[in-house]
Design an enzyme around this catalytic site. Structure first.
Site, mmCIF file in Angstrom:
data_model
loop_
_atom_site.group_PDB
_atom_site.id
_atom_site.type_symbol
_atom_site.label_atom_id
_atom_site.label_comp_id
_atom_site.label_asym_id
_atom_site.label_seq_id
_atom_site.Cartn_x
_atom_site.Cartn_y
_atom_site.Cartn_z
ATOM 1 N N ASP A 11 -17.882 -8.863 16.752
ATOM 2 C CA ASP A 11 -18.488 -9.737 17.772
ATOM 3 C C ASP A 11 -20.001 -9.556 17.710
ATOM 4 O O ASP A 11 -20.606 -8.908 18.574
ATOM 5 C CB ASP A 11 -17.956 -9.345 19.159
ATOM 6 N N GLU A 13 -7.490 0.505 16.874
ATOM 7 C CA GLU A 13 -8.904 0.480 17.289
ATOM 8 C C GLU A 13 -9.022 1.514 18.412
ATOM 9 O O GLU A 13 -9.680 2.531 18.266
ATOM 10 C CB GLU A 13 -9.288 -0.922 17.776
HETATM 11 N N1 ADE Z 1 -11.568 -9.600 20.882
HETATM 12 C C1 ADE Z 1 -12.823 -9.695 20.451
HETATM 13 N N2 ADE Z 1 -13.213 -8.525 19.899
HETATM 14 C C2 ADE Z 1 -12.161 -7.684 19.965
HETATM 15 C C3 ADE Z 1 -11.930 -6.350 19.567
HETATM 16 N N3 ADE Z 1 -12.873 -5.612 18.964
HETATM 17 N N4 ADE Z 1 -10.734 -5.799 19.828
HETATM 18 C C4 ADE Z 1 -9.784 -6.519 20.438
HETATM 19 N N5 ADE Z 1 -9.946 -7.761 20.836
HETATM 20 C C5 ADE Z 1 -11.133 -8.357 20.596
HETATM 21 ZN ZN ZN Z 2 -11.831 -7.787 16.584
#
Ligand code: ADE
Ligand code: ZN
Length: 340
Positions: A278, A199
């Site tokens: 999220d 990410e």
């Molecule tokens: N916890 C909640 N969303 C997240 C994300 N995008 N990357 C890492 N941890 C997370």
């Molecule tokens: Zn995540």
């Protein structure tokens, strides 16, 4: 039918959803009041105004703060029920939900309280909404491997309610290798494994998740394109990536949605899926994510069908349930969509 309506009605599978990240400011305030928790915000509008993130950590700081209103079993039920009823209206048929037990157990909330509340909402959703759902326990990677191991031990009596373990939170500086022993133990106990990787972190973290944690899916994984050998490995194995477009925008992983590499991932033959991560923090649930990538990347109906198909393929559903969803998707795909 117009493309927007076709996307709204598309049968969907969500594989990357943090239940704590579905806490809308309205419910945050209601739970704070119910539990006598003081929030550092004067109003619901003030909460939303605070949601301007510039990277993963700036989001996580506010996300962990929001989760502090969750104390009782009913709170976890209400949180999951709110998410499930909402996505039922977006034609989500199946969802695999992350939860972060350490965020709660570190505040003195028992593991049992969390899992019981969530599981009850999932059961009700299956009965009343026709959505199937599974739970994935995520370890917080900024905490120690010992804490993760202890959390795994807390989970063992509830093994039948948890399909997999995952890894989330601050990626940089917390490589998957830190959790090799925990994941070895989890697999020995019968859990499937997944991990957030690539990410913000480098392709090497994706390699580690594959080779050391032996994951069945990579969460995010968008940085894989920096490593041709890695792309080859992911393509040959059809190992899925759970990509979250609106999340990537809000956390500045890409500068604009038009710069997102989703279309390239798809063109490389990877099993890439669309998810919301999220949604209460990033401005959209499943439908909004599909609409955003379609319009920014000018995705065709065939590409949208492929994304939805990948979601079914990448799920942990049993083969007969997958087949029912493939059939439903195929039916949806036959509908004529108006050229815009
Ligand atoms: N916890 C909640 N969303 C997240 C994300 N995008 N990357 C890492 N941890 C997370
Ligand atoms: Zn995540």
């Amino acid at each position: 039918m117009q493309l927007r309506q076709w996307i709204e009605q598309l049968p969907k599978v969500e594989l990357h959803l943090h239940i704590e990240g579905s806490l809308e400011p309205e419910l945050m305030f209601a739970l704070a009041q119910r539990n006598g928790v003081k929030l550092p915000f004067a109003s619901i509008e003030a909460v939303r105004e605070a949601y301007n993130f510039h990277n993963l950590q700036s989001f996580l700081d506010i996300y962990y703060q929001g989760a502090q209103v969750l104390l009782q079993e009913q709170d976890f039920y209400d949180l999951a029920w709110a998410y499930l009823t909402r996505v039922a209206t977006q034609q989500v048929r199946h969802v695999e939900i992350f939860f972060d037990p350490q965020t709660h157990t570190d505040r003195g909330v028992p593991f049992e309280t969390v899992i019981t509340g969530l599981h009850r909402a999932l059961q009700d959703a299956e009965e009343q909404l026709g959505i199937t759902a599974r739970l994935i326990l995520c370890f917080l990677r900024h905490l120690s491997a010992e804490s993760a191991m202890q959390t795994l031990e807390h989970a063992l009596p509830f093994k039948d309610k948890i399909i997999a373990v995952g890894l989330d939170s601050s990626e940089l500086g917390h490589p998957p290798e830190k959790f090799t022993a925990v994941f070895d133990r989890a697999r020995a106990e019968g859990f499937l494994t997944v991990a957030h990787a690539g990410e913000e972190g480098p392709p090497d973290y994706i390699w580690q998740a594959l080779n050391l944690l032996k994951v069945s899916r990579i969460d995010h994984g968008v940085r894989c394109l920096e490593d041709a050998k890695l792309v080859q490995r992911l393509q040959a194995s059809r190992l899925p990536l759970t990509v979250c477009p609106l999340s990537n925008m809000k956390l500045c992983v890409f500068e604009a949605m038009s710069q997102h590499n989703l279309k390239q991932l798809l063109a490389a033959g990877l099993c890439v899926t669309v998810n919301s991560d999220d949604p209460a923090y990033f401005g959209g649930y499943m439908t909004e994510n599909y609409l955003a990538v379609q319009s920014a990347l000018n995705l065709t109906v065939a590409e949208l069908v492929q994304l939805a198909k990948n979601g079914i393929e990448a799920s942990f559903l049993e083969p007969a349930a997958k087949q029912r969803l493939f059939d439903e998707l195929e039916q949806h795909a036959t509908q004529a969509v108006e050229a815009r």
